[in-house]
Structure formats: structure tokens, C-alpha cells
Design an enzyme around this catalytic site. Structure first.
Site, PDB file in Angstrom:
ATOM      1  NE  ARG A 118      -1.672   6.639   0.628  1.00  0.00           N
ATOM      2  CZ  ARG A 118      -1.766   5.814   1.663  1.00  0.00           C
ATOM      3  NH1 ARG A 118      -1.636   6.293   2.889  1.00  0.00           N
ATOM      4  NH2 ARG A 118      -1.984   4.529   1.494  1.00  0.00           N
TER       5      ARG A 118
ATOM      6  CG  LEU B 255      -7.200  -6.479   8.869  1.00  0.00           C
ATOM      7  CD1 LEU B 255      -7.903  -7.661   9.518  1.00  0.00           C
ATOM      8  CD2 LEU B 255      -5.720  -6.782   8.701  1.00  0.00           C
TER       9      LEU B 255
ATOM     10  CG  ASN C 270      -7.778  -2.412  -5.250  1.00  0.00           C
ATOM     11  OD1 ASN C 270      -6.892  -3.213  -4.924  1.00  0.00           O
ATOM     12  ND2 ASN C 270      -8.052  -1.351  -4.496  1.00  0.00           N
TER      13      ASN C 270
ATOM     14  CB  SER D 125      -8.867  -5.484  -2.881  1.00  0.00           C
ATOM     15  OG  SER D 125      -9.354  -4.224  -3.293  1.00  0.00           O
TER      16      SER D 125
ATOM     17  CG  ASP E 238      -2.127   0.918   1.033  1.00  0.00           C
ATOM     18  OD1 ASP E 238      -2.388   1.350  -0.117  1.00  0.00           O
ATOM     19  OD2 ASP E 238      -2.801   1.221   2.036  1.00  0.00           O
ATOM     20  N   GLY E 239       0.309   2.298  -0.625  1.00  0.00           N
ATOM     21  CA  GLY E 239       0.969   3.609  -0.626  1.00  0.00           C
ATOM     22  C   GLY E 239       1.630   3.970  -1.950  1.00  0.00           C
ATOM     23  CG  ASN E 240       2.234   0.995  -4.968  1.00  0.00           C
ATOM     24  OD1 ASN E 240       3.057   0.864  -4.079  1.00  0.00           O
ATOM     25  ND2 ASN E 240       1.772  -0.027  -5.683  1.00  0.00           N
TER      26      ASN E 240
ATOM     27  CG  HIS F 189       0.033   1.316  -9.391  1.00  0.00           C
ATOM     28  ND1 HIS F 189      -0.217   1.037  -8.068  1.00  0.00           N
ATOM     29  CD2 HIS F 189      -1.050   2.020  -9.833  1.00  0.00           C
ATOM     30  CE1 HIS F 189      -1.398   1.536  -7.730  1.00  0.00           C
ATOM     31  NE2 HIS F 189      -1.916   2.139  -8.779  1.00  0.00           N
TER      32      HIS F 189
ATOM     33  NE  ARG G  43      -7.447   1.719  -5.981  1.00  0.00           N
ATOM     34  CZ  ARG G  43      -6.262   1.687  -5.404  1.00  0.00           C
ATOM     35  NH1 ARG G  43      -5.176   1.836  -6.128  1.00  0.00           N
ATOM     36  NH2 ARG G  43      -6.159   1.522  -4.108  1.00  0.00           N
TER      37      ARG G  43
HETATM   38  C1  IPE Z   1      -5.919  -2.686  -0.155  1.00  0.00           C
HETATM   39  O1  IPE Z   1      -5.440  -1.410  -0.394  1.00  0.00           O
HETATM   40  C2  IPE Z   1      -5.814  -3.520  -1.378  1.00  0.00           C
HETATM   41  C3  IPE Z   1      -4.454  -3.761  -1.840  1.00  0.00           C
HETATM   42  C4  IPE Z   1      -3.358  -3.332  -1.295  1.00  0.00           C
HETATM   43  C5  IPE Z   1      -4.327  -4.588  -2.982  1.00  0.00           C
HETATM   44  P1  IPE Z   1      -6.419  -0.192  -0.750  1.00  0.00           P
HETATM   45  O2  IPE Z   1      -5.525   0.984  -0.917  1.00  0.00           O
HETATM   46  O3  IPE Z   1      -7.283  -0.551  -1.883  1.00  0.00           O
HETATM   47  O4  IPE Z   1      -7.300  -0.101   0.569  1.00  0.00           O
HETATM   48  P2  IPE Z   1      -8.162   1.094   1.178  1.00  0.00           P
HETATM   49  O5  IPE Z   1      -9.125   1.517   0.112  1.00  0.00           O
HETATM   50  O6  IPE Z   1      -7.216   2.185   1.555  1.00  0.00           O
HETATM   51  O7  IPE Z   1      -8.811   0.488   2.378  1.00  0.00           O
HETATM   52  C1  IPE Z   2      -1.408  -0.158  -3.402  1.00  0.00           C
HETATM   53  O1  IPE Z   2      -1.211   1.202  -3.534  1.00  0.00           O
HETATM   54  C2  IPE Z   2      -1.584  -0.864  -4.711  1.00  0.00           C
HETATM   55  C3  IPE Z   2      -2.944  -1.317  -4.977  1.00  0.00           C
HETATM   56  C4  IPE Z   2      -3.977  -1.202  -4.208  1.00  0.00           C
HETATM   57  C5  IPE Z   2      -3.162  -1.968  -6.244  1.00  0.00           C
HETATM   58  P1  IPE Z   2      -2.427   2.210  -3.672  1.00  0.00           P
HETATM   59  O2  IPE Z   2      -2.751   2.343  -5.110  1.00  0.00           O
HETATM   60  O3  IPE Z   2      -3.552   1.825  -2.798  1.00  0.00           O
HETATM   61  O4  IPE Z   2      -1.753   3.548  -3.153  1.00  0.00           O
HETATM   62  P2  IPE Z   2      -2.426   4.646  -2.241  1.00  0.00           P
HETATM   63  O5  IPE Z   2      -2.982   3.959  -1.043  1.00  0.00           O
HETATM   64  O6  IPE Z   2      -3.490   5.299  -3.072  1.00  0.00           O
HETATM   65  O7  IPE Z   2      -1.314   5.569  -1.893  1.00  0.00           O
HETATM   66 MG    MG Z   3      -4.087   2.271  -0.909  1.00  0.00          MG
END
Ligand code: IPE
Ligand code: IPE
Ligand code: MG
Length: 240
Positions: free
Chosen positions: A18, A188, A62, A59, A14-16, A31, A65
Site C-alpha cells: 500500500r 494476527l 504469502n 507467511s 505490513d503495508g509495503n 518491499h 501471491r
Molecule cells: C502477514 O501479512 C504476513 C507478513 C507480514 C509476513 P499479510 O499482508 O500477508 O496478511 P493479511 O493477508 O493482510 O492478513
Molecule cells: C508486508 O507488506 C510484506 C509481506 C507480507 C511480505 P504487504 O506486502 O502485505 O503490503 P500490503 O499489506 O499489501 O500493503
Molecule cells: Mg499485508
């Protein structure tokens, strides 16, 4: 203190987005950097003798998006799974998947099937990509499978024990010992609800593209400081 070996590690990548935003770049840039980091962390986990690594990379939620972002991610998966076959054959890494087939495109499903098939006899480490994965969906799907068996008189209601339920999840893996979620979020998001029942949780603030081997080591060190009691007590306390 119980020093239970770290056998199954689960990671919420998570956090890609941001990470990229802070650099003034598009989410796709994050990503790409995230997947490159993941490749490094997978090999490092193997070096650290972790036997099972579950990775939350997409997920069921996801799909909310933008089409552009979902397409980019699917392209990234297809491209990397194709590319990684040779590498994982050499590294003796077995790739498996957890998640629903629908509504993944055929090209994505085929790339998943191909790497799964080509690495199925490898014994060095199991990498479980959770892609189009949702824990609610997994539990519902397992329940449906079990109901079918009851209806067809293959099992009776009394046969449904915890172990049996587990065997009907997407993968029958050992319980998760440590969960890491990067980016500072402490939730989670529908990940491995059953399997995480007794896991230790670690939530570093680092965005995943910055999650280096040093950060990974910190997570492992944290795990080995934990006193895992599983409902019992691990010290001599006669004061009851
Ligand atoms: C959870 O992250 C799913 C994955 C990392 C694949 P999200 O970034 O989608 O989760 P939320 O929306 O912040 O809960
Ligand atoms: C996790 O990074 C990757 C996936 C959920 C596919 P995010 O895309 O959720 O990155 P943030 O949370 O928006 O920073
Ligand atoms: Mg995220």
C-alpha cells in the site's frame, strides 16, 4: 504497576504494498523500502537492549501471491541475508529462523542456513526471521514431533506439559512481551499464536516503510504504560 522489561518484541512487517501504491510505484518498490527500514529497526532494537526480536517477513499464506511477487521477495531475502552476514558478525547479532522448509527453493534455504551458521555464536541480540512461517503449521509440526517421541517411548503422555510443548516449537524463545503490526491492520494473520498468549498489542497506522525510530519509540513508550497482570492483580485492593 508491573514494569516488566521488554525482552521479546515481535513485529508484523505490513503495508509495503500500500505504501508503494500510494506513491504510484510497484509493490516491489515497497518491499525493497520495507527491508531497508527493517535493517534500521533491527539495529535500533539492539540499541534499545531488546534481546529477542521476531520478525514476520513471509507467511505460509504469502505463497498465494503472484509468482512475480514471491520471486521478488525471495530474491530480496537471499540478497540481504548474504549481504548482512558481515554486518551482523560485527554487530554481534545472532540470526535464527522459524518456518517450514518446504516449498522454499534451495538457494533461499542455503542463504538462511549460511547466515544462521555464521552468526550462531553471537550474543548481542537474537533476530528470529519468521519466513515461510505459519502458526498453525508450527503447532501441527510440534505435535507431530511430540507424537513421534511418544511412539518411540522416549516420553510418556504425562510428560507433555506446556513447557515441553514450547520446547518443540520451531524456536524455544521466551514469550512475546509486545507485538507491533504496522499498517493499521488489527489481526494476527497466523503469527505466533502460542507465543503471543500474554503479549501487549500495538497497531500503528503507519505503513512499514515509514516506521521510523520515532515510531518505534512510541511503541516502546506504549508498552511501558501497560499494567501487565497475567491474571493476578498488581494493586492493593482489599475490596473483595
Ligand atoms: C502477514 O501479512 C504476513 C507478513 C507480514 C509476513 P499479510 O499482508 O500477508 O496478511 P493479511 O493477508 O493482510 O492478513
Ligand atoms: C508486508 O507488506 C510484506 C509481506 C507480507 C511480505 P504487504 O506486502 O502485505 O503490503 P500490503 O499489506 O499489501 O500493503
Ligand atoms: Mg499485508
Amino acid at each position: 504497576m508491573d514494569k516488566k522489561k521488554l525482552n521479546h518484541l515481535a513485529l508484523i512487517v505490513d503495508g509495503n504494498g500500500r505504501w508503494a501504491k500510494e506513491k504510484g510505484k510497484k509493490r516491489s518498490f515497497g518491499h525493497k523500502a520495507g527491508f531497508d527500514r527493517l535493517e534500521e529497526i533491527i539495529l535500533y532494537a539492539k540499541e534499545k537492549k531488546i534481546e529477542f526480536l521476531s520478525l514476520y517477513v513471509f507467511s505460509t499464506e504469502n505463497f498465494k501471491r503472484s509468482t512475480e511477487e514471491v520471486c521478488y521477495l525471495m530474491d530480496l531475502f537471499v540478497h540481504n541475508f548474504k549481504r548482512l552476514i558481515k554486518k551482523y558478525e560485527k554487530e554481534n547479532i545472532k540470526v535464527i529462523f522459524s518456518g517450514r522448509k518446504e516449498p522454499l527453493e534451495d538457494r533461499v534455504w542455503n542463504a538462511m542456513e549460511e547466515i544462521k551458521e555464521k552468526t550462531k555464536n553471537n550474543t548481542g541480540m537474537v533476530v528470529n526471521f519468521c519466513l515461510n512461517y505459519g502458526s498453525h503449521a508450527e503447532i501441527v509440526d510440534a505435535t507431530k514431533k511430540i507424537c513421534q517421541k511418544v511412539i518411540h517411548h522416549e516420553i510418556s503422555i504425562e510428560d507433555i506439559k506446556e513447557d515441553y510443548f514450547e520446547q518443540n516449537l520451531y524456536q524455544n524463545l521466551p514469550p512475546v512481551d509486545l507485538l507491533i503490526r504496522t499498517s493499521g491492520e488489527c489481526r494476527l494473520s497466523n503469527f505466533l499464536l502460542w507465543q503471543l498468549a500474554y503479549a501487549e498489542f500495538y497497531f500503528p497506522k503507519t505503513y512499514f516503510p515509514d516506521f521510523t525510530k520515532t515510531e518505534f519509540d512510541k511503541a516502546i513508550d506504549y508498552y511501558y504504560t501497560r499494567d501487565r497482570r497475567f491474571g493476578g492483580i498488581t494493586y492493593e485492593d482489599k475490596n473483595y
